[in-house]
Design a protein around this motif. Structure first.
Motif, short mmCIF file in Angstrom:
data_model
loop_
_atom_site.label_atom_id
_atom_site.label_comp_id
_atom_site.label_asym_id
_atom_site.label_seq_id
_atom_site.Cartn_x
_atom_site.Cartn_y
_atom_site.Cartn_z
N MET A 200 -92.67 16.39 16.98
CA MET A 200 -92.89 17.53 16.09
C MET A 200 -92.10 17.35 14.81
O MET A 200 -91.02 16.74 14.82
N LEU A 201 -92.65 17.89 13.73
CA LEU A 201 -91.95 17.97 12.46
C LEU A 201 -91.75 19.45 12.17
O LEU A 201 -92.70 20.22 12.15
N HIS A 202 -90.50 19.86 11.95
CA HIS A 202 -90.18 21.28 11.82
C HIS A 202 -90.09 21.76 10.37
O HIS A 202 -90.12 22.96 10.13
N HIS A 203 -89.94 20.83 9.44
CA HIS A 203 -89.82 21.16 8.02
C HIS A 203 -90.69 20.21 7.22
O HIS A 203 -90.93 19.08 7.66
N PRO A 204 -91.12 20.61 6.02
CA PRO A 204 -91.62 19.59 5.09
C PRO A 204 -90.48 18.61 4.79
O PRO A 204 -89.34 19.02 4.57
N VAL A 205 -90.79 17.33 4.79
CA VAL A 205 -89.79 16.28 4.60
C VAL A 205 -90.23 15.39 3.45
O VAL A 205 -91.34 14.85 3.46
N VAL A 206 -89.36 15.24 2.46
CA VAL A 206 -89.62 14.35 1.33
C VAL A 206 -88.81 13.08 1.51
O VAL A 206 -87.57 13.13 1.55
N SER B 67 -92.77 27.70 2.74
CA SER B 67 -93.97 26.87 2.80
C SER B 67 -95.04 27.59 3.60
O SER B 67 -94.77 28.58 4.28
N VAL B 68 -96.26 27.07 3.50
CA VAL B 68 -97.39 27.59 4.27
C VAL B 68 -98.11 26.42 4.92
O VAL B 68 -98.13 25.31 4.38
N PRO B 69 -98.72 26.62 6.09
CA PRO B 69 -99.34 25.52 6.82
C PRO B 69 -100.78 25.21 6.40
O PRO B 69 -101.37 24.27 6.92
N PRO C 159 -95.75 19.55 8.03
CA PRO C 159 -96.49 20.02 9.21
C PRO C 159 -97.51 21.07 8.79
O PRO C 159 -97.15 22.12 8.26
N MET C 160 -98.77 20.79 9.00
CA MET C 160 -99.86 21.67 8.60
C MET C 160 -100.68 22.06 9.82
O MET C 160 -100.56 21.46 10.89
#
Length: 430
Positions: free
Chosen positions: A291-297, A202-204, A307-308
């Motif tokens: 904090m959110l460490h991963h994209p979460v679906v 992923s990218v922020p 997280p961006m």
């Protein structure tokens, strides 16, 4: 007397400065072609700006139409956050949906998966190569993404589906509640587990990524101009497009306009069943210390948190509505309370939601290749939910075809000619 336009000459015009168009331009430039990139707006400011930032290596099975009657009814009645339909638009989109449903039959879906696999397998690799060239490899996050679940039934079903994909060589971890909290400590107890897909990246800042690729293109001598793709015309053996008081002229032109591609091709006699799936996003501040460490679906909830750079981005599912109709961010209103249940979000950062349109074809394959009835006319659009994922690999494939190099995979599944035998014309975009 009409004042003659100034002329900008190049080898190739690329229409569209999103992730696909910029990637095509870069790969053609790497093969020695002089390229002018044309867009009505700036670089990376349309659909490429507002996605989840995923380079989705694990989506080896395309997003098909549901086959069970109950899910279809839930979607049809707008009872799910995953999908919303503007009823006024239904008469226009119904023929496309019917064809999408047919193409989603199990055997056809497997054929689509086989055709898309060569592109997906190279998706992260091709991004990594371009990011290295552009000096922005630090933006690449190789954390994968996590699908989270609120019920044991849905988690068990997802685990069964994940195991069925092991033949594709995908890496994933099944997470119980404790394991999920170890990877995402600030998610709530409303989630009972998840599946961590480890191959995607992923990218922020997706829009910033496109601008980073475009900066590389410009540093190497490429040119960008604002212009109107609707002025495209063939003049002898060349193609021209207007740009203010100038005219851009080249032997080859690439249509990489995403959801606007069919509006340029239709006057040239190409009837492409291109539809759009609209989507929305908004950014939130996270509560201090969270904090959110991963994209979460949130699979049961029908949305994604990522997280961006700007904050925590909430992106919605699919809205079937006319491409240019006014925004109706009802899915955001429905999913925001669900998102607050699983992660400590504070206030909106954005003054208003962003809306974009994903260009989709009913057989779940993009169009990549030559237009058969016009010399020098090429296409690269219709990537469904995977434009960011497949931009660089599409650029490589199309640049190979334009320059006569042996392509890394058979391009026939992506040919525009697969629609040529269809006598009925669909125009679901409106």
């Amino acid at each position: 007397m009409t004042r003659p336009h100034a002329e900008i000459r190049s080898d190739v015009i690329v229409l569209g400065a999103g992730i696909v168009g910029v990637s095509v331009a870069l790969h053609l430039q790497m093969r020695g072609r002089d390229v002018v990139l044309v867009d009505r707006r700036g670089i990376g400011e349309e659909t490429s700006y507002g996605n989840a930032g995923l380079i989705e290596r694990s989506s080896v099975i395309p997003y098909g139409f549901p086959r069970d009657l109950w899910t279809v009814l839930v979607y049809a009645l707008n009872r799910s956050a995953d999908v919303r339909t503007d009823w006024r638009f239904l008469p226009h989109i119904a023929p496309w949906l019917w064809r999408f449903w047919r193409e989603s039959a199990p055997e056809r879906l497997q054929m689509a998966a086989a055709d898309m696999l060569p592109l997906l397998e190279r998706s992260v690799i091709e991004h990594e190569l371009l990011m290295t060239e552009a000096g922005i490899l630090g933006q690449l996050r190789r954390t994968g993404w996590i699908g989270v679940y609120r019920s044991q039934k849905s988690l068990d079903q997802a685990a069964k589906s994940a195991v069925a994909l092991e033949s594709y060589g995908l890496r994933f971890d099944l997470l119980d509640s404790k394991a999920l909290r170890e990877r995402e400590p600030h998610t709530s107890e409303a989630l009972i587990g998840g599946i961590h897909w480890r191959d995607p990246a992923s990218v922020p800042d997706p829009g910033g990524l496109v601008k980073g690729y475009a900066d590389l293109f410009l540093r190497r001598g490429g040119r960008f101009v604002q212009g109107d793709a609707d002025t495209l015309q063939q003049v002898g053996t060349d193609w021209t497009v207007g740009s203010g008081s100038s005219e851009v002229r080249a032997h080859d032109v690439v249509v990489a306009l995403g959801p606007w591609s069919d509006t340029v091709l239709r006057p040239l006699g190409y009837r492409i069943p291109l539809a759009v799936k609209r989507g929305y996003h908004v950014h939130f501040k996270a509560r201090a210390g969270s904090m959110l460490h991963h994209p979460v679906v949130d699979v049961d909830g029908g949305y994604l948190l990522a997280p961006m750079t700007r904050g925590i981005r909430l992106t919605t599912g699919v809205e079937f509505a006319a491409r240019d109709s006014a925004p109706t961010p009802l899915q955001l209103a429905r999913t925001e309370p669900l998102a607050r249940e699983i992660f400590p979000l504070e206030k909106w950062i954005d003054p208003q939601p962003w809306m974009g349109a994903r260009p989709c074809l009913p057989d779940m394959r993009p169009v990549i290749g030559a237009a058969p009835r016009h010399q020098g006319l090429w296409c690269a659009f219709g990537h469904n939910h995977q434009g960011l994922t497949l931009g660089p690999v599409t650029g490589r494939l199309l640049a190979d075809l334009i320059t006569g190099k042996e392509p890394f995979t058979d391009p026939r599944p992506y040919s525009i000619e697969r629609f040529a035998s269809r006598s009925r014309t669909f125009n679901p975009v409106m």
